[in-house]
Structure formats: structure tokens, C-alpha cells
Motif scaffolding. Sequence first.
Motif, PDB file in Angstrom:
ATOM      1  N   ASP A 166     -74.359 -13.587  30.354  1.00 37.47           N
ATOM      2  CA  ASP A 166     -75.505 -13.253  29.501  1.00 37.47           C
ATOM      3  C   ASP A 166     -76.818 -13.897  29.954  1.00 37.47           C
ATOM      4  O   ASP A 166     -77.699 -14.154  29.146  1.00 37.47           O
ATOM      5  N   LYS A 217     -72.372  -7.047  24.450  1.00 35.41           N
ATOM      6  CA  LYS A 217     -73.565  -7.754  24.962  1.00 35.41           C
ATOM      7  C   LYS A 217     -73.854  -7.506  26.440  1.00 35.41           C
ATOM      8  O   LYS A 217     -75.012  -7.257  26.805  1.00 35.41           O
ATOM      9  N   ASN A 246     -78.525 -14.278  23.557  1.00 33.00           N
ATOM     10  CA  ASN A 246     -77.546 -14.362  22.474  1.00 33.00           C
ATOM     11  C   ASN A 246     -77.973 -13.564  21.255  1.00 33.00           C
ATOM     12  O   ASN A 246     -77.180 -13.328  20.364  1.00 33.00           O
TER      13      ASN A 246
HETATM   14 CA    CA Z   1     -74.828 -17.527  25.694  1.00 39.17          CA
END
Ligand code: CA
Length: 467
Positions: free
Chosen positions: A114, A26, A239
Motif C-alpha cells: 500500500d 485496497k 490506509n
Molecule cells: Ca498500511
Amino acid sequence: MVAKKNLCVLILAAGKGTRMKSSLPKPLHAVCGAPIISYILKAAQALGPAAIGVVVGHESAQVIEAVKAGLASWGVTAPVVFIEQKELTGSGSAVKAALPLLQKFEQVLILNGDTPLLSAQTLQQMMDDFSAKRSAATVLSVSVPNPYGYGRIVRNTQGDFESIVEEVDADAEIKKITEINSGMYVFNSKLLQAALSQLLPQGPKNEYYLTDTLYFIKQMNEPVCVFTAPDFTEALGVNSKAQLAEADQILRARVAVRLMEEGVTLINPQDVYIDDTVKIGADTIIYPGTYILGKTVIGKNCHIEGGVYIKDSTIADNVTLKMGTYVEESTIEETCQLGPYAHLRPQSVLKKGAKVGNFSEVKKSVIGEGSKVNHLSYIGDTQMGAGVNVGAGTITCNYDGKKKHQTIIEDHVFVGSNVNFVAPVTVRQYAKIGAGSTITKEVPARSLGIARSRQVVLENKGVKEND
Ligand code: CA
Ligand code: UD1
């Protein structure tokens, strides 16, 4: 900025990112052309910490390699320490893994790995608020239209911080709360360490929540504060692919606003794809559907039509790129004109006023000042002088199946249409090349080179009237 010797920033980037449904970790997914983690590192650097810790776990080798490779170009000069989280059992365990680093500092700023839309300015305001209120822990909150998925900030009847409750643990009442935890916090390091030792596994996945440390610090009768940022987009957590697209769109809109403030004209700011790293001069006009990426720098007064793609290139003032032109790792000097549908491949240089037109491809070549390659040509591994005119359909045959060879075309050469230059070959200045020639030998200065068979006319061999 003078390094704050008591401050360390910790970035949590070990998680699996399961909801991304991707083989790429990610933190390395790109938002506006740069990996998510680069934005977090840049914001961290802007605060002037003495050290930055990055907690890695899932695909750690890949993440470490990409971060190390990017640090210099992101302007990160603070020492970066990578910490391996062995078991991915939540954000609390991620911070626990970093204890040896945290112990060396009085203050710790923790950032989720993130949230690419965060701003250093807001983080600085939170830090100032933390100091002003002599807080033990301060969390950055925002109010969002749709709080689904985020940890909710629960306050007591006086409006003070009570706890953070995750979506999966929230009841119907708590789910209605729209003030959420951004995943950005500043802690007194000692109290954070004390609270970490009290964490217990929570929720359906038995995870150690970093967010519980705030509750424990409050239980110690230490002040825990909430600092609320006005712009909720700063806290957008990525996400899923949908949130990745949302972050990308918001950041592109911010880039467009910045460019317009700097005097760039965007015909439809919602429909241009310009990376955060790109620089563009005033009064350049950019039409919809353009991609301007990477380390590209564009001058003033340029005209960039729709469907143009430019990557890692330098373009001077007053250049026109007509529709569909594709430019990669090239340099274009002032007043050049390209396209429609021109293709510059890496290491091409167009000198002042040069023209490369419809369906012409240039690779690793110099097109001299004012020279023209206007129609349906391929020019590769070529040094072309000034004032050259290249006729339609001209091809440099630069590859013999094993090696690439050079073509040299000196100043003021006139090349007729549909010529092949079989490299290596040189055409001296003021030479002319007859249309349809296949040139294999040097053509001296001021001479005419023709290499084609003579026309034959056979009478009565044409079309018969009743054919
Ligand atoms: Ca998150
Ligand atoms: C987290 C917060 C939530 C907040 C939201 C903001 C917790 C428990 N919840 O939820 O309150 O509203 O962020 O975006 O922290 N990570 C690790 N190791 C792990 C697990 C996670 O390093 O074992 C890292 C992830 O890489 C990520 C960050 O911690 O960068 C947050 O993890 P994530 O799973 O995204 O938490 P959220 O559910 O979004």
C-alpha cells in the motif's frame, strides 16, 4: 537488468484495508490512473529479482485476476507467484505464508502493498547499503511531519536500531518519534525465517507483526540497520481515502514536473489530471482542468484548452483541442482542430487538418484530410473522404433499431445544412446535397442530391396585423 538469482521480492497485499471503507480491495484502488499494486510491482521489477511473490487474502481472486491482467502492461517480466494467506492475522503471518518461496532465496526484499509512491532507486540504495554493511536486516525509514498511524523506529542511546513500535502500542514518549517504518525491508532469508518462528501475537488485535522480526534478529546478535530515505513522500502508506487522495496528488505533481522537464507547458500544474502513463511532446500547452488519461500519446506544439478530456488516444503534432472537447480511443492527425465541445467516441480517426466543431459527435468514423464537421452534427459509422464540408446539423442515421449501417461520403462532397443520411448510403465524389435533405439513395459523382418537399406559399395566411 540481469536477474539477481539470490533475490526475491515479497509484496504483502492480503490485508482487509478496513480503513478504506470500500468494497474494492485496497491494492486495486487507483493512484494517478493505475492500481496501487502496479507501482509496487514496477519498483520490484526494476530491481531485477529472480521472483516476485504477492501475498493475497482479502478478495484474493479479484486481486490475482487484476494483477495477472496488468503484468505485461506494467513491464513485469519476473515470474510472479501468488501466495494465499488463509488467516489475516498481520504482516508477520503474511510473510510466514510465503516461507516455501523465501526458502529458495538468500535475500528477501519485503514491500507493503500500500505504498505507491516508493521509488526503485531508493530501494536499490537500501539494498546497496544492506550489502555494504553486511547487514542481516535493513529497514527503510523516513522522518515525517505527522507520524500518526505509522510504526516508530526506536533507537538506543548510540543511535542504533532497537525496535519498531506500532501506533496502537506506543506510549506518549514513543508517539513523539517522527522517524517511521516505511514498510520496506531487506532481509537475509535464513535469519528472517528464524525470527518468524519466534513471533508472538501482539497489540489489541493479537496480530503477528513483521516488524518484530527485526527485534529478534538483533537479539540473535546479528546486525540490523536503518536506511533513511530523504524524501518522506516515498513512504506514504495508503490506509484511507484521504491518504489515497494525498498519494494521487503527490504522484500527479511528480508527473507534471516530468512533463515540464520534457518541455510541455502547463499553465497551472496543480490543476491538470495527467496519468503517469501519458506521453506529451515539447511545447504542447495544457490549460487547467484537463484530463489526459491512460495510453494517450500527444505530439508537439498542440494546444489543449480547459475542460478537455482525452483517454487512450493518439494525437499528432500541432493539434488544437478547444474547451470542453472529449476524446476517447481515437486517432487525430496533425493540425486538426476540435471543439469547443466536440465529442470523439471510440474508433474515430481524423485525418490531417480535419475539423470537428461545436457540439459535433463522431463515432467509429474516418473524417478525411481537411474535411469539416463544424456545427451540431452526428457522424457515426461513416467513411468520409478528403475536402468534405458538412453543413450544420447534419446527422447520419446509422441505426435502424437492430443494426448499425455505414455511410460513405467520398472526396470533395458538399453537404448543406440539416441533412439526414439514412444508412447504408453512399455519396460519390464532388456531389452536393441540398440543405434539409433526407438522403436514402446513392448520389452519383458531381450531381446534386435534394430530397425535401418544395416550399408552398399561401397568400394572406401569415400573421394578421391585430393578431
Ligand atoms: Ca498500511
Ligand atoms: C505497517 C507496519 C508499520 C509501518 C506501516 C508503513 C506492521 C506491523 N506495521 O502498518 O510499522 O509504519 O505499515 O506503511 O507491519 N497485510 C497482509 N496480511 C495481513 C495484514 C496486512 O498481507 O494479515 C499487508 C497489507 O495488505 C498491507 C501491509 O501488509 O499492504 C501492511 O498492513 P497494514 O495493515 O496497512 O499495516 P499498517 O498499520 O499500515
